[in-house]
Design a protein around this motif. Structure first.
Motif, PDB file in Angstrom:
ATOM      1  N   VAL A  65       8.793   1.327   4.508  1.00  0.00           N
ATOM      2  CA  VAL A  65       8.903   1.897   3.169  1.00  0.00           C
ATOM      3  C   VAL A  65       9.961   1.139   2.371  1.00  0.00           C
ATOM      4  O   VAL A  65      11.081   0.932   2.838  1.00  0.00           O
ATOM      5  N   TYR A  66       9.587   0.727   1.157  1.00  0.00           N
ATOM      6  CA  TYR A  66      10.550   0.043   0.287  1.00  0.00           C
ATOM      7  C   TYR A  66      10.851   0.844  -0.980  1.00  0.00           C
ATOM      8  O   TYR A  66      11.797   0.543  -1.707  1.00  0.00           O
ATOM      9  N   SER A  67      10.037   1.885  -1.252  1.00  0.00           N
ATOM     10  CA  SER A  67      10.241   2.686  -2.444  1.00  0.00           C
ATOM     11  C   SER A  67       9.648   4.078  -2.222  1.00  0.00           C
ATOM     12  O   SER A  67       8.659   4.239  -1.500  1.00  0.00           O
ATOM     13  N   ILE A  68      10.264   5.088  -2.856  1.00  0.00           N
ATOM     14  CA  ILE A  68       9.796   6.478  -2.743  1.00  0.00           C
ATOM     15  C   ILE A  68       9.603   7.039  -4.146  1.00  0.00           C
ATOM     16  O   ILE A  68      10.443   6.843  -5.029  1.00  0.00           O
ATOM     17  N   GLU A  69       8.507   7.741  -4.322  1.00  0.00           N
ATOM     18  CA  GLU A  69       8.190   8.334  -5.616  1.00  0.00           C
ATOM     19  C   GLU A  69       7.833   9.806  -5.441  1.00  0.00           C
ATOM     20  O   GLU A  69       7.102  10.164  -4.516  1.00  0.00           O
ATOM     21  N   VAL A  70       8.354  10.651  -6.297  1.00  0.00           N
ATOM     22  CA  VAL A  70       8.015  12.084  -6.297  1.00  0.00           C
ATOM     23  C   VAL A  70       7.405  12.418  -7.646  1.00  0.00           C
ATOM     24  O   VAL A  70       7.992  12.123  -8.690  1.00  0.00           O
ATOM     25  N   GLY A  71       6.215  13.008  -7.627  1.00  0.00           N
ATOM     26  CA  GLY A  71       5.555  13.339  -8.879  1.00  0.00           C
ATOM     27  C   GLY A  71       4.416  14.325  -8.662  1.00  0.00           C
ATOM     28  O   GLY A  71       4.439  15.115  -7.714  1.00  0.00           O
ATOM     29  N   THR A  72       3.415  14.250  -9.518  1.00  0.00           N
ATOM     30  CA  THR A  72       2.265  15.149  -9.444  1.00  0.00           C
ATOM     31  C   THR A  72       0.985  14.347  -9.589  1.00  0.00           C
ATOM     32  O   THR A  72       0.910  13.434 -10.432  1.00  0.00           O
ATOM     33  N   TYR A  73      -0.008  14.695  -8.771  1.00  0.00           N
ATOM     34  CA  TYR A  73      -1.291  13.997  -8.827  1.00  0.00           C
ATOM     35  C   TYR A  73      -2.367  14.905  -9.403  1.00  0.00           C
ATOM     36  O   TYR A  73      -2.506  16.064  -9.001  1.00  0.00           O
ATOM     37  N   TYR A  74      -3.099  14.346 -10.367  1.00  0.00           N
ATOM     38  CA  TYR A  74      -4.262  15.043 -10.939  1.00  0.00           C
ATOM     39  C   TYR A  74      -5.467  14.116 -10.860  1.00  0.00           C
ATOM     40  O   TYR A  74      -5.338  12.915 -11.139  1.00  0.00           O
ATOM     41  N   ASP A  75      -6.597  14.673 -10.503  1.00  0.00           N
ATOM     42  CA  ASP A  75      -7.825  13.885 -10.422  1.00  0.00           C
ATOM     43  C   ASP A  75      -8.488  13.854 -11.797  1.00  0.00           C
ATOM     44  O   ASP A  75      -9.117  14.821 -12.213  1.00  0.00           O
ATOM     45  N   ASP A  76      -8.363  12.738 -12.489  1.00  0.00           N
ATOM     46  CA  ASP A  76      -8.911  12.609 -13.844  1.00  0.00           C
ATOM     47  C   ASP A  76     -10.432  12.484 -13.853  1.00  0.00           C
ATOM     48  O   ASP A  76     -11.062  12.584 -14.903  1.00  0.00           O
ATOM     49  N   GLN A  77     -11.026  12.235 -12.670  1.00  0.00           N
ATOM     50  CA  GLN A  77     -12.466  12.023 -12.620  1.00  0.00           C
ATOM     51  C   GLN A  77     -13.244  13.326 -12.536  1.00  0.00           C
ATOM     52  O   GLN A  77     -14.476  13.344 -12.595  1.00  0.00           O
ATOM     53  N   GLU A  78     -12.524  14.452 -12.352  1.00  0.00           N
ATOM     54  CA  GLU A  78     -13.232  15.737 -12.253  1.00  0.00           C
ATOM     55  C   GLU A  78     -13.766  16.174 -13.608  1.00  0.00           C
ATOM     56  O   GLU A  78     -13.149  15.937 -14.630  1.00  0.00           O
ATOM     57  N   TYR A 113       0.854  -1.184   0.000  1.00  0.00           N
ATOM     58  CA  TYR A 113       0.000   0.000   0.000  1.00  0.00           C
ATOM     59  C   TYR A 113       0.890   1.233   0.000  1.00  0.00           C
ATOM     60  O   TYR A 113       2.112   1.146   0.134  1.00  0.00           O
ATOM     61  N   SER A 114       0.273   2.400  -0.177  1.00  0.00           N
ATOM     62  CA  SER A 114       1.066   3.625  -0.278  1.00  0.00           C
ATOM     63  C   SER A 114       0.472   4.737   0.573  1.00  0.00           C
ATOM     64  O   SER A 114      -0.726   4.755   0.862  1.00  0.00           O
ATOM     65  N   ILE A 115       1.349   5.671   0.950  1.00  0.00           N
ATOM     66  CA  ILE A 115       0.936   6.892   1.639  1.00  0.00           C
ATOM     67  C   ILE A 115       1.401   8.060   0.782  1.00  0.00           C
ATOM     68  O   ILE A 115       2.601   8.227   0.550  1.00  0.00           O
ATOM     69  N   SER A 116       0.452   8.849   0.299  1.00  0.00           N
ATOM     70  CA  SER A 116       0.771  10.012  -0.527  1.00  0.00           C
ATOM     71  C   SER A 116       0.719  11.274   0.314  1.00  0.00           C
ATOM     72  O   SER A 116      -0.238  11.479   1.068  1.00  0.00           O
ATOM     73  N   VAL A 117       1.737  12.107   0.195  1.00  0.00           N
ATOM     74  CA  VAL A 117       1.836  13.353   0.946  1.00  0.00           C
ATOM     75  C   VAL A 117       1.660  14.521  -0.025  1.00  0.00           C
ATOM     76  O   VAL A 117       2.411  14.641  -0.994  1.00  0.00           O
ATOM     77  N   ARG A 118       0.662  15.383   0.254  1.00  0.00           N
ATOM     78  CA  ARG A 118       0.410  16.538  -0.612  1.00  0.00           C
ATOM     79  C   ARG A 118       0.084  17.770   0.226  1.00  0.00           C
ATOM     80  O   ARG A 118      -0.369  17.644   1.365  1.00  0.00           O
ATOM     81  N   GLU A 119       0.274  18.922  -0.384  1.00  0.00           N
ATOM     82  CA  GLU A 119      -0.133  20.171   0.251  1.00  0.00           C
ATOM     83  C   GLU A 119      -1.586  20.495  -0.071  1.00  0.00           C
ATOM     84  O   GLU A 119      -2.262  21.193   0.684  1.00  0.00           O
ATOM     85  N   ALA A 120      -2.069  20.001  -1.215  1.00  0.00           N
ATOM     86  CA  ALA A 120      -3.448  20.222  -1.640  1.00  0.00           C
ATOM     87  C   ALA A 120      -3.990  18.910  -2.209  1.00  0.00           C
ATOM     88  O   ALA A 120      -3.262  17.922  -2.331  1.00  0.00           O
TER      89      ALA A 120
END
Length: 208
Positions: A195-208, A171-178
């Motif tokens: 934690v076994y892996s770290i990812e840095v990126g951007t999240y967009y809600d495609d369902q909006e 499972y994952s834990i995503s950290v965001r400011e918004a």
């Protein structure tokens, strides 16, 4: 009087020597910290990226900063409609997987730029400013990012070319400011709850 003068002089010399030793000890104590901080900056995880590797950078910008060519897996594809690409590089002592998206260069007809979309790593050198990295626990993440939005969810794994299944161990834990925007994703294995892996990126809600 002579004896008093000698004792006073000896005490002053002792105090002065003690002061010099104290200053030297403080300097010795501070210098290693400064060195560690400088080293950690190379692998510092933030919402923007890892060290000098920042999301949104073009392939050309990254190659200039890193001083190396980035070997994309599909660099010349301009006909099949593919808009993503990836590469695995060695940055200092850390291995990073870089995922790119194709963006068109409006100043040059029929040309495009590859821009960094997200970064993934399993390197133990990579940590946040609070020391969260590979091997950290859910509790440590929650405590370190108590002022941020946290999203916890099971991960889905691809069983074949068309099928995804919910994982029973990841499972994952995503950290965001918004709700949308830059994020740090900590991937956790339920077997050891670390934690076994770290990812840095951007999240967009495609369902909006």
């Amino acid at each position: 009087n002579l004896r008093y003068t000698i004792n006073t002089y000896a005490m002053r010399r002792f105090s002065f020597l003690f002061f010099l030793i104290f200053i030297f000890a403080c300097k010795q104590k501070q210098d290693p910290s400064a060195t560690v901080k400088a080293e950690n900056t190379d692998y510092l995880v933030s919402l923007d990226g890892i060290g000098p590797v920042k999301t949104g950078m073009s392939q050309e910008e990254l190659e200039k900063i890193l001083g190396q060519k980035i070997p994309l897996t599909n660099p010349t594809d301009n006909s099949s409609g593919s808009w993503m690409d990836s590469a695995v590089i060695r940055y200092k002592d850390a291995e990073l997987k870089l995922s790119f998206v194709r963006t068109y260069a409006y100043d040059k007809p029929d040309s495009f730029h590859m821009r960094l979309n997200d970064i993934t790593t399993k390197s133990p050198h990579v940590k946040t400013a609070g020391g969260i990295g590979i091997g950290s626990t859910k509790k440590e993440i929650v405590e370190a990012f108590d002022q941020y939005r946290l999203y916890m969810a099971p991960e889905f794994i691809m069983t074949n070319d068309t099928t995804w299944e919910r994982s029973k161990t990841l499972y994952s834990i995503s950290v965001r400011e918004a709700r949308e925007g830059p994020q740090i994703v900590f991937h956790i294995n339920l077997k050891d709850k670390k934690v076994y892996s770290i990812e840095v990126g951007t999240y967009y809600d495609d369902q909006e």
